[in-house]
Design an enzyme around this catalytic site. Structure first.
Site, mmCIF file in Angstrom:
data_model
loop_
_atom_site.group_PDB
_atom_site.id
_atom_site.type_symbol
_atom_site.label_atom_id
_atom_site.label_comp_id
_atom_site.label_asym_id
_atom_site.label_seq_id
_atom_site.Cartn_x
_atom_site.Cartn_y
_atom_site.Cartn_z
ATOM 1 C CB ALA A 1 -17.834 -4.110 18.139
ATOM 2 C CB VAL A 2 -22.434 -3.743 21.982
ATOM 3 C CG1 VAL A 2 -23.845 -4.173 22.366
ATOM 4 C CG2 VAL A 2 -21.394 -4.440 22.850
ATOM 5 N NE ARG B 1 -29.252 -0.458 13.941
ATOM 6 C CZ ARG B 1 -30.295 0.206 14.429
ATOM 7 N NH1 ARG B 1 -30.158 1.455 14.809
ATOM 8 N NH2 ARG B 1 -31.453 -0.379 14.523
ATOM 9 C CE1 TYR B 2 -23.079 2.649 19.039
ATOM 10 C CE2 TYR B 2 -20.831 3.479 19.086
ATOM 11 C CZ TYR B 2 -22.175 3.659 19.321
ATOM 12 O OH TYR B 2 -22.615 4.854 19.838
ATOM 13 C CD GLU C 1 -15.151 11.692 28.517
ATOM 14 O OE1 GLU C 1 -14.477 11.112 27.653
ATOM 15 O OE2 GLU C 1 -15.871 12.683 28.270
HETATM 16 N N1 UDP Z 1 -20.684 0.963 22.320
HETATM 17 C C1 UDP Z 1 -21.158 -0.103 21.560
HETATM 18 N N2 UDP Z 1 -22.493 -0.163 21.263
HETATM 19 C C2 UDP Z 1 -23.370 0.789 21.679
HETATM 20 C C3 UDP Z 1 -22.884 1.883 22.430
HETATM 21 C C4 UDP Z 1 -21.547 1.943 22.729
HETATM 22 O O1 UDP Z 1 -20.393 -0.976 21.163
HETATM 23 O O2 UDP Z 1 -24.570 0.665 21.379
HETATM 24 C C5 UDP Z 1 -19.258 1.003 22.672
HETATM 25 C C6 UDP Z 1 -18.370 1.349 21.481
HETATM 26 O O3 UDP Z 1 -17.102 0.750 21.665
HETATM 27 C C7 UDP Z 1 -18.289 2.851 21.599
HETATM 28 C C8 UDP Z 1 -18.208 3.038 23.104
HETATM 29 O O4 UDP Z 1 -19.053 2.019 23.645
HETATM 30 O O5 UDP Z 1 -17.177 3.374 20.898
HETATM 31 C C9 UDP Z 1 -18.617 4.406 23.638
HETATM 32 O O6 UDP Z 1 -19.774 4.868 23.024
HETATM 33 P P1 UDP Z 1 -19.712 6.079 21.980
HETATM 34 O O7 UDP Z 1 -18.508 5.920 21.127
HETATM 35 O O8 UDP Z 1 -21.024 6.164 21.273
HETATM 36 O O9 UDP Z 1 -19.544 7.320 22.969
HETATM 37 P P2 UDP Z 1 -18.921 8.743 22.612
HETATM 38 O O10 UDP Z 1 -17.663 8.542 21.829
HETATM 39 O O11 UDP Z 1 -19.934 9.491 21.843
HETATM 40 O O12 UDP Z 1 -18.660 9.342 23.962
#
Ligand code: UDP
Ligand code: MN
Length: 296
Positions: free
Chosen positions: A66-67, A69-70, A246
């Site tokens: 959780a980095v 704004r997440y 991924e």
């Molecule tokens: N994440 C985060 N801060 C960020 C980007 C990503 O904490 O600025 C972490 C978070 O746990 C997030 C994961 O990395 O769920 C993957 O990114 P995201 O969910 O945006 O990718 P997507 O689901 O769109 O592939």
């Protein structure tokens, strides 16, 4: 029959499945060609899996990042819902990676469950935050998890548990079928098709979703190390795989087949709408407001 055959092939997960009477389901694929079970609702008796893992003394590490704004957007709901549904009855340690530990929500944990946070620095590109998880996870398995937990499960934070995500999901090496791809023909899978990337692959078995993966600490350490190496090699060669970590996870799983596969019930997107084969939803995608989340 598949289960019995795989037990004979000495896949450890499959022999457990055979002894716990894992069933098939007529409407979906429940076994890979290398004889790993694909877990769907209705195939298993949850109590048998829970009892088996309790008697074996299994324990589970959950890693989540959780980095930026997440943290504010997702972490509270993620952890609260996982307290309700994730591996209930087994010892669970949360490993929360954040750049702002002082902002961690106050979550009341059930007995047998604890939380550790690990401070990480915030990469400016969201792609790097996502990819560098591989490095952080492998480091914390080496320094901490391997001394305390049998299994590790790694999650995106932008999701919410809504149903049992239990011990039937535990196995030596566990991958998840991506909700948007499990019913599509292989030529539509979005593998990385750039021959210059370490994640390059023409075709594969399934399209796996990197929002959930897991396994024994040893397997997850091997996976995260290999993916991190691929990511770093790509950086040296000035390429980036199409779907970042991924893509590397899919390449790894092509070369090292998972011993257990989770159906999309284990990470469903309600925007897909009704599907008769999805009989329960265990984890749901949370709304993604990328415009505000990912802006620097
Ligand atoms: N994440 C985060 N801060 C960020 C980007 C990503 O904490 O600025 C972490 C978070 O746990 C997030 C994961 O990395 O769920 C993957 O990114 P995201 O969910 O945006 O990718 P997507 O689901 O769109 O592939
Ligand atoms: Mn996500």
């Amino acid at each position: 029959k598949c289960i019995l055959e795989s037990a004979k092939m000495l896949n450890l997960d499959s022999s457990v499945d055979a002894s716990l009477n894992l069933q098939s389901r007529p409407d979906v694929q429940t076994c890979t060609y290398w004889k790993a079970a694909i877990i769907w609702e209705g195939m298993f008796d949850p109590r048998l899996y829970d009892d088996m893992h309790k008697s074996k003394g299994s324990s589970v590490a959950l890693t989540v990042f959780a980095v930026g704004r997440y943290l504010d957007a997702y972490l509270h709901k993620f952890l609260n819902s996982s307290e309700q549904h994730f591996m209930v009855g087994l010892p669970v340690t949360y490993y929360v990676f954040t750049d702002m530990p002082e902002m961690l929500p106050d979550i009341k944990l059930s007995p047998l469950r604890s939380l550790k946070f690990i401070k990480v620095k915030k990469n400016s590109r969201w792609q790097d935050v996502s990819m560098m998880r591989m490095k952080s996870i492998s480091d914390v398995i080496e320094s901490d998890i391997r001394h305390h937990c049998t299994y590790v499960f790694c999650f995106d934070v932008d999701q919410v548990f809504t149903g049992r995500f239990g011990s039937e999901a535990l196995g030596d090496s566990v991958a998840l079928l991506h909700a948007h791809y499990y019913h599509l023909p292989k030529h539509l899978y979005t593998y990385d098709r750039n021959p210059n990337s370490k994640a390059y692959m023409e075709t594969g078995d399934f399209y796996y979703h990197a929002a959930v993966f897991g396994g024994s600490w040893k397997s997850v350490k091997a996976l995260t190390e290999a993916c991190y190496q691929g990511i770093m090699e790509d950086k040296q060669n000035n390429v980036e795989a199409l779907w970042h970590d991924e893509s590397h996870l899919n390449k790894y799983m092509l070369l090292h087949k998972p011993s257990r596969v989770l159906s999309p019930e284990y990470c469903w997107d309600t925007n897909i709408g009704y599907r008769s084969d999805i009989q329960v939803t265990r984890l749901l995608w949370a709304p993604k407001h990328y415009d505000t989340l990912r802006s620097p």
